[in-house]
Enzyme design. Structure first.
Site, mmCIF file in Angstrom:
data_model
loop_
_atom_site.group_PDB
_atom_site.id
_atom_site.type_symbol
_atom_site.label_atom_id
_atom_site.label_comp_id
_atom_site.label_asym_id
_atom_site.label_seq_id
_atom_site.Cartn_x
_atom_site.Cartn_y
_atom_site.Cartn_z
ATOM 1 N N TYR A 172 0.580 -1.828 -12.050
ATOM 2 C CA TYR A 172 -0.792 -1.869 -12.559
ATOM 3 C C TYR A 172 -0.884 -1.203 -13.933
ATOM 4 O O TYR A 172 -1.892 -0.592 -14.272
ATOM 5 C CB TYR A 172 -1.775 -1.228 -11.548
ATOM 6 N N ARG A 208 -5.355 2.810 -15.592
ATOM 7 C CA ARG A 208 -5.516 3.546 -14.335
ATOM 8 C C ARG A 208 -6.269 4.887 -14.485
ATOM 9 O O ARG A 208 -7.147 5.167 -13.683
ATOM 10 C CB ARG A 208 -4.163 3.772 -13.650
ATOM 11 N N CYS A 262 -13.026 3.680 -28.404
ATOM 12 C CA CYS A 262 -14.344 4.300 -28.482
ATOM 13 C C CYS A 262 -14.999 4.403 -27.109
ATOM 14 O O CYS A 262 -16.005 3.732 -26.821
ATOM 15 C CB CYS A 262 -15.216 3.501 -29.446
ATOM 16 N N GLU A 263 -14.416 5.163 -26.246
ATOM 17 C CA GLU A 263 -14.937 5.422 -24.907
ATOM 18 C C GLU A 263 -14.490 6.830 -24.540
ATOM 19 O O GLU A 263 -13.316 7.178 -24.753
ATOM 20 C CB GLU A 263 -14.296 4.481 -23.862
ATOM 21 N N TYR A 288 -9.670 4.785 -12.381
ATOM 22 C CA TYR A 288 -9.631 5.446 -11.063
ATOM 23 C C TYR A 288 -9.507 6.962 -11.145
ATOM 24 O O TYR A 288 -9.348 7.621 -10.122
ATOM 25 C CB TYR A 288 -8.415 4.957 -10.256
ATOM 26 N N ARG A 332 3.449 -1.441 -5.779
ATOM 27 C CA ARG A 332 3.717 -0.136 -6.387
ATOM 28 C C ARG A 332 5.045 0.479 -5.930
ATOM 29 O O ARG A 332 5.770 1.043 -6.740
ATOM 30 C CB ARG A 332 2.563 0.810 -6.022
ATOM 31 N N GLU A 337 3.903 -6.865 1.667
ATOM 32 C CA GLU A 337 3.511 -7.253 0.302
ATOM 33 C C GLU A 337 3.522 -6.023 -0.611
ATOM 34 O O GLU A 337 2.488 -5.630 -1.145
ATOM 35 C CB GLU A 337 2.098 -7.851 0.321
ATOM 36 N N PRO A 338 4.661 -5.391 -0.800
ATOM 37 C CA PRO A 338 4.667 -4.174 -1.617
ATOM 38 C C PRO A 338 4.586 -4.476 -3.107
ATOM 39 O O PRO A 338 5.153 -5.450 -3.584
ATOM 40 C CB PRO A 338 6.035 -3.550 -1.289
ATOM 41 N N GLY A 372 0.758 -1.244 0.000
ATOM 42 C CA GLY A 372 0.000 0.000 0.000
ATOM 43 C C GLY A 372 0.787 1.291 0.000
ATOM 44 O O GLY A 372 0.228 2.364 -0.228
HETATM 45 N N1 LLP Z 1 -1.432 -7.091 -0.748
HETATM 46 C C1 LLP Z 1 -2.732 -7.213 -1.053
HETATM 47 C C2 LLP Z 1 -3.537 -8.182 -0.336
HETATM 48 C C3 LLP Z 1 -3.287 -6.398 -2.049
HETATM 49 O O1 LLP Z 1 -4.576 -6.515 -2.334
HETATM 50 C C4 LLP Z 1 -2.472 -5.466 -2.741
HETATM 51 C C5 LLP Z 1 -3.020 -4.616 -3.794
HETATM 52 C C6 LLP Z 1 -1.108 -5.400 -2.402
HETATM 53 C C7 LLP Z 1 -0.626 -6.220 -1.390
HETATM 54 C C8 LLP Z 1 -0.141 -4.462 -3.083
HETATM 55 O O2 LLP Z 1 -0.462 -3.147 -2.883
HETATM 56 P P1 LLP Z 1 0.525 -1.969 -3.358
HETATM 57 O O3 LLP Z 1 1.790 -2.029 -2.512
HETATM 58 O O4 LLP Z 1 0.830 -2.162 -4.790
HETATM 59 O O5 LLP Z 1 -0.251 -0.741 -3.111
HETATM 60 N N2 LLP Z 1 -5.050 -1.359 -9.556
HETATM 61 C C9 LLP Z 1 -4.948 -0.350 -8.531
HETATM 62 C C10 LLP Z 1 -4.337 -0.894 -7.260
HETATM 63 C C11 LLP Z 1 -5.048 -2.094 -6.726
HETATM 64 C C12 LLP Z 1 -4.342 -2.671 -5.548
HETATM 65 C C13 LLP Z 1 -4.907 -3.992 -5.203
HETATM 66 N N3 LLP Z 1 -4.268 -4.622 -4.125
HETATM 67 C C14 LLP Z 1 -4.171 0.833 -9.079
HETATM 68 O O6 LLP Z 1 -3.792 0.805 -10.250
HETATM 69 O O7 LLP Z 1 -3.984 1.819 -8.363
#
Ligand code: LLP
Length: 404
Positions: A367, A307, A338-339, A311, A271, A268-269, A233
């Site tokens: 992503y 994205r 076409c959107e 979003y 991004r 669990e990184p 996150g």
């Molecule tokens: N762990 C779990 C259980 C998750 O659901 C996610 C992301 C992560 C770790 C990794 O999160 P990060 O460190 O990447 O923030 N498609 C969206 C983001 C969806 C995230 C879903 N879960 C976007 O493009 O912003």
């Protein structure tokens, strides 16, 4: 990634070389940046040496996963496909955690057969399903339970996962019920308490709230977890306005938490490891002049980078070749799909563009390609990885004949 004599350059590779050789749109990654991000991430938390499981959903290119593996990370997966590709990249099964609200029986069987580190379960029914598979194999399976901490991550509502109205995790009351059940099960071994409150989080305070909720629960149930999985996150600075996640504060909070709890931390990184390591190069096909603004119609579209459409996310756009030709025009960068939502950005701060010019869409490593699709029967772009000045093709552009 910077300009070298007015040409956008990734490590030592000037991108005019790339567009001469390859079709656009094309994803372009920096190997150096990926390695640096991993080192920095690890250094931020070095006092307690966490288990770092890269979130495969953020980028599932096999060659990227191999690179991530070579740098010592494990994987967080959410489907059988992701588990298969993580294993194919050579990631040790004992460094893989499996999350997700709807793992099917066949996915669970596969994960159990592969002896992964943890299956992080998100419902009572899923726990019973895991137990029934474990029983049929006469095996004791290591699991985690994902708690829904009812914490607002203060991020986009579409990527917020830790509030009680979100589908993720188990609430405290159910947690306590299932805990009692698991304690008496011969086939389940509860090793982990997991959480993940959302994505692109820039404020560290929600994490403090989350840790407080965990602490309260641990005290209440008086249970020793071998692992606490804090999810991912941590956000990145998409707008380059210096809004950065405060790792120092997060590290301090966790260290304080670890004084009260003897446990190993899992992260669990996604991004934060891969987000700012890639760009999408695209070519201007047409410029459509309008009284209020010009539509810059580029060859990348929402199917390549979802994205913004999904979003309202903003990715900076810069020219591949900088000139000093200014314009006062407002530009709407749009794709050919076409959107109406097939639009990347509106800006009135861009140099004058011409048809056939190239542009760079920034920070698309997370992503980006993993969320891409074949909408409008558009082939997915090629992906290249730059090492020094060398270009390695890590995914070929899809061929129309393979998707038709
Ligand atoms: N762990 C779990 C259980 C998750 O659901 C996610 C992301 C992560 C770790 C990794 O999160 P990060 O460190 O990447 O923030 N498609 C969206 C983001 C969806 C995230 C879903 N879960 C976007 O493009 O912003």
């Amino acid at each position: 990634m910077k300009y070298n004599k007015n040409i956008f350059t990734v490590d030592k590779c000037k991108l005019n070389k790339v567009v001469k050789k390859f079709e656009t749109p094309i994803f372009c990654y920096s190997e150096k940046k990926i390695t640096e991000n991993i080192i920095n991430f690890r250094n931020n938390f070095k006092s307690f040496s966490p288990v770092i499981c890269f979130s495969t959903k953020s980028n599932c290119n096999l060659e990227i996963l191999k690179l991530i593996k070579r740098n010592g990370l494990g994987a967080d997966v959410v489907s059988k496909g992701e588990l298969m590709i993580a294993l194919k990249a050579g990631i040790n099964s004992k460094k893989i955690v499996f999350s997700g609200v709807g793992k099917t029986r066949s996915e669970l069987i596969y994960a159990i057969e592969k002896n992964i580190l943890l299956i992080n379960s998100e419902s009572k029914s899923e726990i019973l399903e895991i137990e029934s598979i474990a029983k049929s194999k006469n095996k004791k399976v290591d699991i985690g339970i994902r708690l829904n901490p009812n914490t607002d991550a203060k991020t986009l509502k579409q990527i917020s996962t830790g509030k009680k109205e979100n589908k993720f995790g188990i609430n405290e009351k159910t947690f306590i019920e299932v805990l009692e059940y698991i304690k008496s099960s011969k086939f389940l071994n509860l090793k982990c308490l997991s959480v993940h409150i959302g994505s692109q989080i820039l404020d560290h305070k929600p994490y403090q709230k989350m840790l407080n909720v965990l602490q309260k629960l641990i005290k209440k149930i008086d249970y020793n977890f071998e692992y606490i999985d804090l999810g991912g996150g941590m956000g990145i600075d998409y707008n380059k306005d210096n809004k950065k996640f405060n790792y120092k504060k997060y590290n301090q909070m966790i260290k304080k938490f670890l004084k009260k709890n003897k446990t190993k931390i899992i992260f669990e990184p996604g991004r934060s490891i891969i987000g700012d390591t890639a760009i999408l190069i695209s070519k201007v096909i047409y410029i459509k002049e309008n009284s209020k603004k010009d539509f810059i119609i580029v060859d990348a579209a929402m199917n390549d980078l979802m994205r913004p459409a999904l979003y309202g996310a903003k990715h900076r756009i810069v020219p591949l070749k900088k000139t000093n030709k200014k314009t006062k025009k407002t530009y709407d960068f749009v794709g050919p799909i076409c959107e109406t939502t097939d639009k990347f950005l509106t800006t009135n701060k861009f140099q004058k563009l011409n048809e056939k010019d190239y542009i760079i869409i920034c920070d698309v490593g997370a992503y980006g390609s993993s969320l891409s699709s074949n909408y409008n029967i558009r082939p997915k772009p090629a992906e290249i990885l730059i090492r020094g000045s060398k270009i390695n093709v890590i995914k070929k552009r899809q061929k129309l004949k393979d998707i038709i």
